[in-house]
Scaffold this active site. Structure first.
Site, short mmCIF file in Angstrom:
data_model
loop_
_atom_site.label_atom_id
_atom_site.label_comp_id
_atom_site.label_asym_id
_atom_site.label_seq_id
_atom_site.Cartn_x
_atom_site.Cartn_y
_atom_site.Cartn_z
N GLU A 1 1.18 -1.12 -0.06
CA GLU A 1 -0.32 -0.12 0.00
C GLU A 1 0.81 1.17 -0.04
O GLU A 1 0.60 1.96 0.95
CB GLU A 1 -0.91 0.37 0.84
CG GLU A 1 -1.85 -1.44 0.98
CD GLU A 1 -3.16 -1.87 2.31
OE1 GLU A 1 -2.98 -0.49 3.33
OE2 GLU A 1 -3.66 -2.14 2.45
N ASN B 1 1.73 -5.18 -3.20
CA ASN B 1 1.16 -5.68 -2.81
C ASN B 1 -0.65 -4.27 -2.23
O ASN B 1 0.09 -3.28 -2.20
CB ASN B 1 0.66 -6.17 -1.27
CG ASN B 1 -0.75 -7.01 -1.21
OD1 ASN B 1 -1.32 -8.22 -1.80
ND2 ASN B 1 -1.40 -7.02 0.18
N HIS C 1 -10.51 -6.28 -2.20
CA HIS C 1 -11.46 -5.62 -1.17
C HIS C 1 -12.73 -5.64 -1.90
O HIS C 1 -12.41 -3.84 -1.53
CB HIS C 1 -11.05 -5.08 0.12
CG HIS C 1 -9.98 -5.75 0.80
ND1 HIS C 1 -10.22 -6.92 1.70
CD2 HIS C 1 -8.52 -5.80 0.90
CE1 HIS C 1 -8.88 -7.09 2.27
NE2 HIS C 1 -8.12 -6.65 1.78
N GLU D 1 -6.21 -10.90 -1.05
CA GLU D 1 -6.80 -10.13 0.34
C GLU D 1 -8.81 -10.50 -0.45
O GLU D 1 -9.30 -9.75 0.13
CB GLU D 1 -6.93 -9.00 0.37
CG GLU D 1 -5.24 -9.36 0.56
CD GLU D 1 -4.76 -7.91 1.62
OE1 GLU D 1 -5.52 -7.05 2.27
OE2 GLU D 1 -3.16 -7.77 1.91
N ASP E 1 -12.32 -10.26 -0.23
CA ASP E 1 -13.52 -10.31 0.46
C ASP E 1 -14.51 -9.62 -0.72
O ASP E 1 -14.24 -8.32 -0.94
CB ASP E 1 -13.75 -9.68 1.87
CG ASP E 1 -12.67 -9.13 1.83
OD1 ASP E 1 -12.56 -7.99 1.58
OD2 ASP E 1 -11.60 -8.21 3.35
C1 XIL Z 1 -5.89 -6.39 9.05
C2 XIL Z 1 -6.15 -7.20 8.96
O1 XIL Z 1 -7.44 -8.84 8.17
C3 XIL Z 1 -6.97 -7.33 10.78
O2 XIL Z 1 -7.08 -8.01 11.14
C4 XIL Z 1 -6.36 -5.92 11.40
O3 XIL Z 1 -6.26 -5.69 12.28
C5 XIL Z 1 -5.67 -5.04 9.97
O4 XIL Z 1 -5.35 -5.49 8.84
N1 XIL Z 1 -4.71 -5.02 4.23
C6 XIL Z 1 -3.98 -5.52 3.85
C7 XIL Z 1 -3.78 -6.04 5.17
O5 XIL Z 1 -2.51 -6.15 3.92
O6 XIL Z 1 -3.03 -6.68 5.98
C8 XIL Z 1 -5.30 -5.96 6.55
O7 XIL Z 1 -5.25 -7.60 7.25
C9 XIL Z 1 -6.38 -5.63 5.07
C10 XIL Z 1 -6.18 -4.51 4.48
#
Ligand code: XIL
Length: 349
Positions: free
Chosen positions: A156, A197, A233, A262, A264
Site C-alpha cells: 500500500e 501489494n 477488497h 485478499e 472479500d
Molecule cells: C487486516 C487484518 O485482516 C485485520 O485483522 C487487522 O486488524 C488489520 O489488517 N490490507 C492488508 C491487510 O494488506 O494486512 C489488512 O489486514 C487488510 C487490508
C-alpha cells in the site's frame, strides 16, 4: 415443433422458479477447492483461530493449499523492539502449516500500518533509516528463508490519486525506499518471489497507472519485483468486472505474476445491510467472475487466489469498519455460502 415447445416450457419453468441461468447451483464443500484448481488457493489465517476453533481448522486444512498469516508476520507482531524479534507464534503457525503441506505467503515487510511504536518513532538520518529497514527486512526474510517462498515486500505505497502515500519510509528515505526494500529482500533470500501489494487498484485508474508505471520501471532497472498482489477488497456492487479485468491486464502485459491476494466481497456499501438471498447469489456470481478473470491470465503468471478469511465472523470488515457485513465464503456456522459455490463453479466451468 415439439422441441421448440419443450424449450419454451423449460424457459418458462426456469423463469417462474427464479432459476435463471445466473442462479448458482447449491453446493457442498466435500471436494476441496484447491484440488479443483491449477494454481494455489490461499486463505488469510489467524493462529488463534487455527488452534482453538475446530470448524475453522477443518476448513483451513481441507480447502486451501496456501496460507497467508493475516497478522502474524506483520512488523508489530515480529519486531516489537528494535533489537528484539518475536518469532514464536509465527514459527508455530508456519510449522503447523508445513506439516499439513501448505505453502506460506509472507505478509508484509514494509507498510504504514501495524508498525511497532519504536519503528514509528525511530530517529535517524536517511542512512540510518535505510539501515534500520534493511535489518528489519533481512532478519525476517532470512529467518524464514527455507520456509516462506514468497513475500509482500511493500504494501500500500500509493494513494488513490496515484501519488506516493506519505509514510515514515518515504519521509525518511525518499521514494527509493521501494526499490531498496525489494533489493534487501532479494539479498536475504535470492529464491523468494517478491510482491508489491495494494488495494483499490481496479477502482482507481490513477492509482493503477502509477503502480504499473513504477513497478515496470523498477523491473526494467533490474530490481527484483516478481509480482503484483491485487487485494480485491471489493463490494457486491463495485467495481465492475470490466474494471477489474482492465487492471489485471495492465499488470499482466508488463509480465508480472498475479496474486488476487485478499479477496472479500462486502455487501454493505452504504450502511443499510439486509441479508437477502439475492445479495448472497450476487456475491457468489462476483466470486465466480473473479475466478474467471484470474483464469484468463497466462498460466505462467498465475500466482494464485487468496481469500481474506474463512467465515463471515472471522472477517476483519465488521470490526475494522464498524458495520455489519458478510464478505466471506462461509457463514457464521461455518457452512458454505453461495460465494463458496461461485468459487467452485468458477474453477470447474
Ligand atoms: C487486516 C487484518 O485482516 C485485520 O485483522 C487487522 O486488524 C488489520 O489488517 N490490507 C492488508 C491487510 O494488506 O494486512 C489488512 O489486514 C487488510 C487490508
Amino acid at each position: 415443433m415439439f422441441r421448440v415447445l419443450q424449450m419454451l416450457t423449460l424457459c418458462f419453468a426456469i423463469t417462474v422458479l427464479g432459476c435463471s441461468k445466473n442462479q448458482l447451483e447449491q453446493c457442498n464443500d466435500n471436494t476441496p477447492l484447491y484440488t479443483l484448481a491449477d494454481f494455489p488457493i490461499g486463505v488469510a489465517i489467524s493462529p488463534t483461530q487455527l488452534e482453538y476453533n475446530s470448524d475453522y481448522r477443518r476448513i483451513a486444512f481441507a480447502q486451501f493449499n496456501r496460507f497467508t498469516p493475516e497478522n502474524a508476520l506483520k512488523p508489530e507482531a515480529l519486531h516489537p523492539e528494535q533489537n528484539a524479534y518475536s518469532f514464536f507464534v509465527a514459527d508455530s503457525l508456519v510449522a503447523l502449516a508445513l506439516q499439513h503441506e501448505k505453502t506460506i505467503h509472507g505478509h508484509t515487510l514494509v507498510w504504514h500500518n501495524q508498525l511497532p511504536s519504536w519503528m514509528q518513532n525511530f530517529k535517524g538520518n536517511k542512512q540510518e533509516w535505510i539501515d534500520m529497514m534493511k535489518v528489519h527486512i533481512q532478519t525476517i526474510v532470512s529467518h524464514f528463508a527455507d520456509k516462506v517462498p514468497s513475500w509482500d515486500v511493500v504494501n500500500e505505497a500509493f494513494e488513490d490519486n496515484g501519488e506516493f502515500r506519505e509514510n515514515i519510509w518515504v519521509e525518511n528515505i525518499g521514494k527509493d525506499y521501494i526499490k531498496l526494500a525489494f533489493e534487501f529482500a532479494r539479498e536475504a533470500n535470492p529464491d523468494a518471489l517478491l510482491f508489491y501489494n495494494d488495494f483499490n487498484v481496479a477502482e482507481k485508474s490513477k492509482k493503477c497507472k502509477a503502480i504499473v508505471e513504477h513497478l515496470s520501471q523498477l523491473k526494467e532497472d533490474g530490481v527484483p519485483i516478481h509480482g503484483m498482489g491485487m487485494q480485491l477488497h471489493i463490494f457486491n456492487s463495485s467495481p465492475s468486472e470490466n474494471a477489474i479485468k482492465t487492471a489485471v491486464d495492465a499488470f499482466v502485459e508488463k509480465g508480472f505474476l498475479m496474486h488476487f491476494s485478499e479477496i472479500d466481497i462486502s455487501m454493505n456499501a452504504n450502511g443499510d445491510m439486509k441479508l437477502t438471498d439475492g445479495k448472497l447469489q450476487k456475491q457468489g456470481r462476483r466470486m465466480k467472475a473473479l475466478v474467471h478473470i484470474f483464469q484468463q491470465i497466462p498460466t505462467d503468471q498465475q500466482f494464485g487466489i487468496t481469500v481474506w478469511g474463512i467465515s463471515d465472523i472471522d472477517s476483519w470488515i465488521p470490526s475494522f469498519f464498524g458495520r455489519e457485513d458478510y464478505p466471506l465464503m462461509y457463514n457464521e456456522n461455518y457452512e458454505p455460502k453461495p460465494m463458496y459455490c461461485g468459487f467452485r463453479e468458477g474453477l470447474v466451468n
